[in-house]
Design an enzyme around this catalytic site. Structure first.
Site, mmCIF file in Angstrom:
data_model
loop_
_atom_site.group_PDB
_atom_site.id
_atom_site.type_symbol
_atom_site.label_atom_id
_atom_site.label_comp_id
_atom_site.label_asym_id
_atom_site.label_seq_id
_atom_site.Cartn_x
_atom_site.Cartn_y
_atom_site.Cartn_z
ATOM 1 N N GLU A 21 7.318 -5.244 -8.854
ATOM 2 C CA GLU A 21 6.197 -5.309 -7.914
ATOM 3 C C GLU A 21 5.507 -6.662 -7.981
ATOM 4 O OE1 GLU A 21 4.114 -1.160 -7.357
ATOM 5 O OE2 GLU A 21 4.448 -1.524 -9.501
ATOM 6 N N TYR A 53 -17.987 -8.904 10.239
ATOM 7 C CA TYR A 53 -16.763 -8.253 9.778
ATOM 8 C C TYR A 53 -15.660 -9.266 9.522
ATOM 9 C CZ TYR A 53 -15.945 -8.144 14.877
ATOM 10 O OH TYR A 53 -15.832 -8.459 16.207
ATOM 11 N N GLU A 73 -6.548 0.674 -8.109
ATOM 12 C CA GLU A 73 -7.943 1.007 -8.416
ATOM 13 C C GLU A 73 -8.740 -0.268 -8.679
ATOM 14 O OE1 GLU A 73 -5.544 4.630 -9.802
ATOM 15 O OE2 GLU A 73 -5.244 2.469 -9.651
ATOM 16 N N LYS A 100 -0.759 1.795 -0.627
ATOM 17 C CA LYS A 100 0.573 1.240 -0.899
ATOM 18 C C LYS A 100 1.552 2.091 -0.098
ATOM 19 C CE LYS A 100 1.376 -0.638 -5.433
ATOM 20 N NZ LYS A 100 1.756 -0.338 -6.828
#
Length: 122
Positions: A21, A53, A73, A100
């Site tokens: 990854e 934004y 997290e 993911k």
């Protein structure tokens, strides 16, 4: 309470526990909701009376495409902390979802995700 939403932003990053990854990278999606008071902006039509934004998008982009984390997290927590710090006094709370869509897990599923809420969000 009013809300600004940035939905389904898409980025490429290198977060994950598995070594592949961090080398190959993968797609990430993020959605952010901000608890704000935008009554004045609605009355004045002035960008200075709201939260841009565009700035929030770039915070998400910098974190998700930046330095790798092992856990999504930690990605979500970093995004929330940066938003609340940069827009202190204007953003009362935020909800951050990091998705993911293609984690290296054998099996059948749509995606994995974490969602956190920080600050006052009601």
């Amino acid at each position: 309470m009013d809300y600004i939403h940035l939905r389904d932003m898409q980025f490429f990053g290198y977060h994950g526990v598995l070594p592949e990854e961090n080398v190959l990278g993968q797609r990430f999606r993020a959605s952010v909701s901000l608890a704000v008071d935008i009554k004045r902006a609605g009355e004045t039509d002035n960008l200075e009376d709201t939260v841009s934004y565009v700035g929030v998008y770039y915070i998400c982009k910098e974190v998700i495409e930046g330095e790798p984390f092992k856990l999504i997290e930690a990605v979500a927590e970093t995004v929330a902390n940066r938003i609340l710090s940069q827009y202190e006094g204007a953003v009362f709370g935020c909800r951050v979802e990091i998705i993911k869509p293609d984690p290296p897990i054998p099996g059948h599923y749509k995606e994995v995700a974490v969602e956190i809420v920080r600050g006052t969000f009601s």
